[in-house]
Design an enzyme around this catalytic site. Structure first.
Site, PDB file in Angstrom:
ATOM      1  CB  SER A  36      -1.002   0.063   1.217  1.00 61.09           C
ATOM      2  OG  SER A  36       0.098  -0.240   2.565  1.00 61.09           O
ATOM      3  CG  ASP A 338      -4.927   5.397   6.422  1.00 61.63           C
ATOM      4  OD1 ASP A 338      -3.670   5.376   7.112  1.00 61.63           O
ATOM      5  OD2 ASP A 338      -5.092   4.773   5.599  1.00 61.63           O
ATOM      6  CG  HIS A 341      -1.378   3.646   4.286  1.00 62.47           C
ATOM      7  ND1 HIS A 341      -2.698   3.386   4.740  1.00 62.47           N
ATOM      8  CD2 HIS A 341      -0.748   2.712   4.029  1.00 62.47           C
ATOM      9  CE1 HIS A 341      -2.864   2.206   4.455  1.00 62.47           C
ATOM     10  NE2 HIS A 341      -1.637   1.515   3.910  1.00 62.47           N
TER      11      HIS A 341
END
Ligand SMILES: *[C@@H]1O[C@H](CO)[C@@H](O)[C@H](O)[C@H]1NC(C)=O
Ligand SMILES: *[C@@H]1O[C@H](CO)[C@@H](O)[C@H](O)[C@H]1NC(C)=O
Ligand SMILES: *[C@@H]1O[C@H](CO)[C@@H](O)[C@H](O)[C@H]1NC(C)=O
Length: 366
Positions: A36, A338, A341
């Site tokens: 991610s 968040d 990240h």
């Protein structure tokens, strides 16, 4: 005169030694593998069932103004690297797989991806959010290759002018077992296997024609608000007094990085024609945790901009974008987007450190 000086400098630096990987405009393409931290849309295109919040705003609000599948409010480190080399933002493989080939590079990273194959985890009842692990991503690369070049000579010429980023990958090999109750002591023996999956990918890419490769290490994940929330300790000595990060977790990630660096040294000896750079993601982001205000992170570096409350603004059952979560007014004043990240602003500072600040060795750009 100036141009001449620069030319002489490049000739000197790049022909006489391997001290610098490249210069802007040098690469025709970037190929990226990862999770991610660098996914520009594959997980979203694959359904994003396990993390559907990335389908919607506030994901993407700062730069793209809509959700792109990036796990951030804006650009990622890979976007800033593409900018630095004068190349377009990398399209996700799943968006280009059926269309015409993209000669400027492709992104194979998938949010949630592991370095080790997913079957290893499912055999231990550890449930991942994607099965598109590093080997799957390498398979995608091989599929795509035939649309980019045909003869070995043509492929070699093309890949010689391509930059390959192998990671960051491996964080999820720790994250998911931790979520399923594994301890640091249980995961430490896994480090050689996780690093082995990464170095095998590097070897495979070199055998396919890659010459310039960047292999990032782990971030200090003991600093992210998800870890600080889920693995909080009543014992004050569990925390680094300088940063407030969880020490034992960061020690594990430092061990991973040390191990990776040693293995990369072996690869350099095995493949002397390749230029294999180590990117110190740990060091580049630790600057932010040490002195957040220096970077404009007035909200501190440990509290998420978007989340479900609590001391670090993280709650597993009220993730950013879910009902009950709140969003900070100024994401650029936060490093943590968040809970898991980075914000675009943090990614930008880290990317600058990696590209110009000496956190990649050999340096990424002169
Ligand atoms: C991964 O593969 C396993 C075994 O084939 C399957 O049960 C699981 O649903 C898959 N997970 C995802 C997220 O696709
Ligand atoms: C706190 O942690 C330290 C080392 O991490 C340990 O030596 C000490 O015994 C712990 N204290 C308590 C009260 O658990
Ligand atoms: C997290 O959110 C849940 C559900 O909204 C709530 O019941 C719980 O108290 C929250 N946990 C913390 C530690 O705030």
């Amino acid at each position: 005169m100036k141009a001449m000086n620069i030319l002489v400098f490049f000739l000197f630096c790049c022909l006489s030694s391997k001290s610098v990987l490249s210069s802007p405009g040098h690469y025709n393409a970037i190929f990226n593998f990862g999770d991610s931290h660098s996914d520009t849309g594959n997980f979203l295109l694959s359904g994003a069932l396990a993390f559907p919040v990335i389908k919607n705003l506030p994901y993407g609000e700062t730069f793209f103004h809509h959700a792109t599948g990036r796990c951030s409010d804006g650009r990622l480190i890979i976007d800033f690297i593409a900018e630095a080399f004068g190349l377009p933002y990398l399209l996700p493989y799943l968006a280009v797989a059926k269309g015409s080939p993209v000669r400027t590079g492709v992104n194979f990273a998938v949010a949630g991806a592991t370095a080790i194959d997913s079957s290893f985890f499912s055999a231990q009842q550890i449930v991942l959010s994607t099965n598109d692990s590093l080997n799957v991503q390498l398979g995608w690369f091989k599929n795509l290759k035939s649309s980019l070049c045909t003869t070995k000579q043509e492929c070699d010429e093309y890949f010689k002018k391509s930059l390959f980023l192998v990671g960051e990958i491996g964080e999820n090999d720790y994250n998911f077992p931790f979520l399923f109750g594994r301890t640091i002591e249980q995961l430490r023996p896994l480090v050689p296997q996780i690093v082995g999956a990464i170095t095998r990918a590097v070897s495979m890419l070199i055998e396919e024609g890659a010459v310039d490769l960047v292999v990032p290490g782990q971030f200090p994940t003991g600093c992210i608000s998800a870890y600080l929330t889920l693995f909080q300790s009543a014992n004050i000595s569990a925390y680094d007094p300088r940063t407030g990060c969880l020490r034992a977790y960061n020690t594990l990630f430092k061990y991973h990085n040390k191990y990776l660096k040693q293995e990369l040294q072996n690869l350099r000896e095995q493949y002397p024609h390749a230029r294999i750079a180590y990117a110190d993601y740990y060091g580049a982001s630790m600057s932010i945790y040490r002195t957040p205000k220096l970077y404009g992170f007035y909200g501190g570096a440990l509290r998420a901009c978007c989340g479900g409350g609590g001391p670090y603004n993280f709650n597993m059952s009220r993730l950013c974008g879910q009902t009950g979560s709140t969003l900070c007014k100024l994401p650029s004043a936060f490093a943590d987007w968040d809970g898991i990240h980075f914000t675009e602003s943090a990614s930008h500072h880290i990317a600058k450190g990696l590209i110009y600040g000496g956190f990649t060795s050999p340096p990424l750009l002169s």
